[in-house]
Design a protein around this motif. Structure first.
Motif, PDB file in Angstrom:
ATOM      1  N   PRO A  93      -5.741   3.140  -6.990  1.00  0.00           N
ATOM      2  CA  PRO A  93      -4.484   2.561  -6.475  1.00  0.00           C
ATOM      3  C   PRO A  93      -4.265   1.154  -7.016  1.00  0.00           C
ATOM      4  O   PRO A  93      -5.213   0.425  -7.325  1.00  0.00           O
ATOM      5  CB  PRO A  93      -4.701   2.547  -4.962  1.00  0.00           C
ATOM      6  CG  PRO A  93      -6.183   2.461  -4.801  1.00  0.00           C
ATOM      7  CD  PRO A  93      -6.778   3.206  -5.954  1.00  0.00           C
ATOM      8  N   ARG A  94      -3.020   0.756  -7.110  1.00  0.00           N
ATOM      9  CA  ARG A  94      -2.689  -0.608  -7.544  1.00  0.00           C
ATOM     10  C   ARG A  94      -2.864  -1.604  -6.402  1.00  0.00           C
ATOM     11  O   ARG A  94      -3.293  -2.737  -6.606  1.00  0.00           O
ATOM     12  CB  ARG A  94      -1.248  -0.629  -8.053  1.00  0.00           C
ATOM     13  CG  ARG A  94      -0.805  -1.941  -8.678  1.00  0.00           C
ATOM     14  CD  ARG A  94       0.608  -1.794  -9.229  1.00  0.00           C
ATOM     15  NE  ARG A  94       1.164  -3.065  -9.682  1.00  0.00           N
ATOM     16  CZ  ARG A  94       2.458  -3.341  -9.691  1.00  0.00           C
ATOM     17  NH1 ARG A  94       3.319  -2.445  -9.260  1.00  0.00           N
ATOM     18  NH2 ARG A  94       2.895  -4.493 -10.124  1.00  0.00           N
ATOM     19  N   VAL A  95      -2.515  -1.140  -5.185  1.00  0.00           N
ATOM     20  CA  VAL A  95      -2.666  -1.969  -3.993  1.00  0.00           C
ATOM     21  C   VAL A  95      -3.563  -1.216  -3.009  1.00  0.00           C
ATOM     22  O   VAL A  95      -3.362  -0.024  -2.766  1.00  0.00           O
ATOM     23  CB  VAL A  95      -1.292  -2.264  -3.343  1.00  0.00           C
ATOM     24  CG1 VAL A  95      -1.478  -3.145  -2.104  1.00  0.00           C
ATOM     25  CG2 VAL A  95      -0.365  -2.935  -4.345  1.00  0.00           C
ATOM     26  N   LEU A  96      -4.552  -1.902  -2.449  1.00  0.00           N
ATOM     27  CA  LEU A  96      -5.471  -1.279  -1.508  1.00  0.00           C
ATOM     28  C   LEU A  96      -4.822  -1.128  -0.130  1.00  0.00           C
ATOM     29  O   LEU A  96      -3.781  -1.731   0.147  1.00  0.00           O
ATOM     30  CB  LEU A  96      -6.744  -2.115  -1.415  1.00  0.00           C
ATOM     31  CG  LEU A  96      -7.492  -2.327  -2.746  1.00  0.00           C
ATOM     32  CD1 LEU A  96      -8.698  -3.227  -2.538  1.00  0.00           C
ATOM     33  CD2 LEU A  96      -7.907  -0.985  -3.343  1.00  0.00           C
TER      34      LEU A  96
ATOM     35  N   PRO B 247       0.826  -1.211   0.000  1.00  0.00           N
ATOM     36  CA  PRO B 247       0.000   0.000   0.000  1.00  0.00           C
ATOM     37  C   PRO B 247       0.858   1.258   0.000  1.00  0.00           C
ATOM     38  O   PRO B 247       1.977   1.271   0.522  1.00  0.00           O
ATOM     39  CB  PRO B 247      -0.803  -0.128   1.293  1.00  0.00           C
ATOM     40  CG  PRO B 247      -0.852  -1.594   1.570  1.00  0.00           C
ATOM     41  CD  PRO B 247       0.465  -2.131   1.101  1.00  0.00           C
ATOM     42  N   VAL B 248       0.324   2.315  -0.575  1.00  0.00           N
ATOM     43  CA  VAL B 248       1.085   3.545  -0.735  1.00  0.00           C
ATOM     44  C   VAL B 248       1.564   4.093   0.603  1.00  0.00           C
ATOM     45  O   VAL B 248       2.631   4.703   0.696  1.00  0.00           O
ATOM     46  CB  VAL B 248       0.250   4.602  -1.486  1.00  0.00           C
ATOM     47  CG1 VAL B 248      -0.974   5.015  -0.675  1.00  0.00           C
ATOM     48  CG2 VAL B 248       1.087   5.823  -1.812  1.00  0.00           C
ATOM     49  N   GLN B 249       0.798   3.853   1.678  1.00  0.00           N
ATOM     50  CA  GLN B 249       1.167   4.369   3.003  1.00  0.00           C
ATOM     51  C   GLN B 249       2.470   3.749   3.515  1.00  0.00           C
ATOM     52  O   GLN B 249       3.113   4.299   4.400  1.00  0.00           O
ATOM     53  CB  GLN B 249       0.037   4.091   4.008  1.00  0.00           C
ATOM     54  CG  GLN B 249      -1.239   4.864   3.742  1.00  0.00           C
ATOM     55  CD  GLN B 249      -2.076   4.274   2.612  1.00  0.00           C
ATOM     56  OE1 GLN B 249      -1.807   3.156   2.151  1.00  0.00           O
ATOM     57  NE2 GLN B 249      -3.078   5.015   2.172  1.00  0.00           N
TER      58      GLN B 249
ATOM     59  N   ASN C 109      -5.559  -2.367   2.646  1.00  0.00           N
ATOM     60  CA  ASN C 109      -5.454  -3.615   3.406  1.00  0.00           C
ATOM     61  C   ASN C 109      -4.415  -4.574   2.836  1.00  0.00           C
ATOM     62  O   ASN C 109      -4.262  -5.704   3.313  1.00  0.00           O
ATOM     63  CB  ASN C 109      -6.811  -4.302   3.495  1.00  0.00           C
ATOM     64  CG  ASN C 109      -7.356  -4.705   2.124  1.00  0.00           C
ATOM     65  OD1 ASN C 109      -6.661  -4.585   1.109  1.00  0.00           O
ATOM     66  ND2 ASN C 109      -8.600  -5.167   2.100  1.00  0.00           N
ATOM     67  N   GLY C 110      -3.700  -4.121   1.790  1.00  0.00           N
ATOM     68  CA  GLY C 110      -2.649  -4.935   1.191  1.00  0.00           C
ATOM     69  C   GLY C 110      -3.109  -5.793   0.031  1.00  0.00           C
ATOM     70  O   GLY C 110      -2.270  -6.432  -0.637  1.00  0.00           O
ATOM     71  N   ALA C 111      -4.408  -5.835  -0.224  1.00  0.00           N
ATOM     72  CA  ALA C 111      -4.918  -6.635  -1.333  1.00  0.00           C
ATOM     73  C   ALA C 111      -4.691  -5.896  -2.657  1.00  0.00           C
ATOM     74  O   ALA C 111      -4.703  -4.659  -2.718  1.00  0.00           O
ATOM     75  CB  ALA C 111      -6.406  -6.911  -1.146  1.00  0.00           C
ATOM     76  N   LEU C 112      -4.489  -6.674  -3.722  1.00  0.00           N
ATOM     77  CA  LEU C 112      -4.376  -6.080  -5.043  1.00  0.00           C
ATOM     78  C   LEU C 112      -5.733  -5.560  -5.493  1.00  0.00           C
ATOM     79  O   LEU C 112      -6.760  -6.221  -5.279  1.00  0.00           O
ATOM     80  CB  LEU C 112      -3.857  -7.104  -6.054  1.00  0.00           C
ATOM     81  CG  LEU C 112      -2.419  -7.580  -5.884  1.00  0.00           C
ATOM     82  CD1 LEU C 112      -2.089  -8.653  -6.922  1.00  0.00           C
ATOM     83  CD2 LEU C 112      -1.448  -6.416  -6.023  1.00  0.00           C
ATOM     84  N   ASN C 113      -5.738  -4.383  -6.105  1.00  0.00           N
ATOM     85  CA  ASN C 113      -6.979  -3.835  -6.634  1.00  0.00           C
ATOM     86  C   ASN C 113      -7.420  -4.662  -7.845  1.00  0.00           C
ATOM     87  O   ASN C 113      -6.617  -5.390  -8.450  1.00  0.00           O
ATOM     88  CB  ASN C 113      -6.771  -2.373  -7.027  1.00  0.00           C
ATOM     89  CG  ASN C 113      -8.060  -1.572  -6.997  1.00  0.00           C
ATOM     90  OD1 ASN C 113      -9.156  -2.119  -6.831  1.00  0.00           O
ATOM     91  ND2 ASN C 113      -7.929  -0.261  -7.142  1.00  0.00           N
TER      92      ASN C 113
END
Length: 441
Positions: free
Chosen positions: A134-137, A64-66, A139-143
């Motif tokens: 986003p590419r990754v949500l 995730p971006v964070q 919660n760490g899941a792939l979009n």
């Protein structure tokens, strides 16, 4: 933080050099840079994104971006049924209870799919809108971005481009529903600037390769660069390369004087709005034929894959097609003249102090004015008009900043797009021009 004076010019110079080393990575660099004005539409949403976007670290981790130290942006606008006509997009954005939207549809061209997020247009209940995907949500899941294939392209092969299915992809609305095109326009303006800068840089690289080869290659007991006909070809190319470089750097300076959200210098605003599509059209369309002429200077050495020229030649067309083809740029110029004639008058007036003292420039300025008066710049005459305007602006810059042999040589050849390189019917100091353009060893 407040904008730094001259920042766009400094970045343009760096980008001009970087694309000569490897043009493929310039696409995500451009889109990441151009995403900033689109993100600023929603400052609360974009604060974390922009902070990481400005990082000088490249973080390739799929998290995730964070959790990232640096991020890059791509974008997906093009669909099967229409490229430039984004209003015909069929991708649907449905609001969900969590404050996000779910996107369902297909993007025929998703640039830089390895990026951390993408800007996309989709049809929301309130109309065509702009979304951050986003590419990754969190919660760490792939979009739900399902890449179908990578595009086999003519050139630009070191940069991935893909087709993607959106199967309920989570997205955040940027700005208001129904204002997607307006929100994305500023981003398109910056990407068009980079298209022109990159093409000018690639032209310079092609010229440097041609000059270097001709300086060392002996044909008929004489260096190629010492042969008058080859000198004319190289000098003609050097004139066009220098004109293109001067134009993109002046255009970058206009961006520094017309920053979104800041008080704008009126001339900078006019220059940015009109000369961006003009420069994008003129330079990007010139680049492929320029690269071919440079290739011919190398002969068979330029045509084989062992050297860099063939790859450089394949790279050239993308900037003319990407972010609006030649006709789209010309239509954009016509739109400004019709809707905001005061901007055009201001731009033309800024050329007058130099044009009135240089006969060739004055004739070119009068030709631009005549085209407007006689036909109100109708669509069939738009390309001729835009080329004349590009040459007028470039001629003014060269008179102001270049040696006399360069400005005189350039102006003696207008309109340049109607002839082949080196077909001089006038006298220029070809050797002096070639020596000025020669890369420093």
């Amino acid at each position: 933080s407040a904008p730094v004076a001259g920042a766009t010019v400094a970045r343009a110079a760096g980008f001009f050099m970087a694309c000569q080393a490897e043009a493929g990575h310039c696409c995500p660099v451009t889109m990441t840079h151009a995403a900033v004005p689109a993100l600023l539409v929603d400052q609360d949403l974009s604060r974390d994104w922009i902070q990481r976007l400005l990082s000088r670290q490249y973080d390739k981790s799929l998290v995730p971006v964070q959790e990232k130290t640096g991020i890059t942006f791509g974008m997906g606008m093009t669909e099967k049924q229409g490229g430039t006509d984004v209003r015909s997009n069929t991708t649907v954005a449905t609001p969900s209870d969590d404050g996000c939207y779910r996107l369902v549809g297909h993007k025929w061209f998703l640039s830089a799919p390895m990026s951390d997020a993408f800007l996309m247009l989709a049809q929301a209940p309130g109309g065509l809108s702009c979304f951050l995907v986003p590419r990754v949500l969190e919660n760490g899941a792939l979009n739900a971005l399902h890449l179908q294939r990578l595009k086999p392209k003519l050139g630009n092969r070191s940069n991935a481009s893909s087709e993607v299915e959106l199967r309920g992809a989570t997205a955040r609305l940027l700005g208001e529903e129904g204002r997607g095109v307006r929100n994305i326009l500023e981003m398109a303006t910056y990407t068009r600037l980079d298209c022109a800068i990159s093409s000018a840089g690639l032209m310079r690289m092609a010229l440097a390769l041609a000059l270097n080869h001709c300086a060392h290659r002996t044909v008929f007991q004489k260096k190629l660069i010492d042969q008058p006909m080859m000198q004319n070809v190289l000098a003609d190319m050097a004139l066009e390369s220098e004109a293109a470089t001067a134009l993109v750097m002046r255009l970058a300076r206009a961006y520094d004087g017309a920053i979104p959200g800041q008080p704008a210098d009126p001339l900078s605003a006019a220059y940015k709005r009109i000369m961006t599509p003009v420069a994008k059209y003129w330079i990007c369309k010139a680049a492929p034929r320029f690269a071919y002429e440079a290739m011919e200077c190398l002969g068979g050495n330029g045509y084989v894959e062992e050297g860099p020229m063939a790859r450089l030649f394949r790279e050239m067309p993308v900037n003319a097609i990407w972010e609006g083809s030649g006709n789209v740029m010309c239509l954009d110029v016509l739109r400004v003249i019709q809707r905001e004639p005061d901007l055009f008058e201001q731009l033309l007036s800024s050329f007058a102090p130099v044009a009135v003292r240089v006969p060739a420039l004055n004739r070119l300025k009068e030709r631009v004015e005549t085209l407007i008066q006689e036909s109100e710049v109708s669509e069939p005459g738009a390309r001729l008009f835009v080329e004349c305007l590009a040459e007028l602006a470039s001629g003014v810059l060269l008179v102001e900043s270049a040696p006399t042999e360069v400005s005189d040589g350039f102006l003696s050849g207008t309109v340049r797009s109607t002839k082949h390189y080196g077909a001089f019917d006038y006298s220029v100091d070809a050797l002096a021009i070639v020596e000025r353009a020669m890369p420093v060893s």
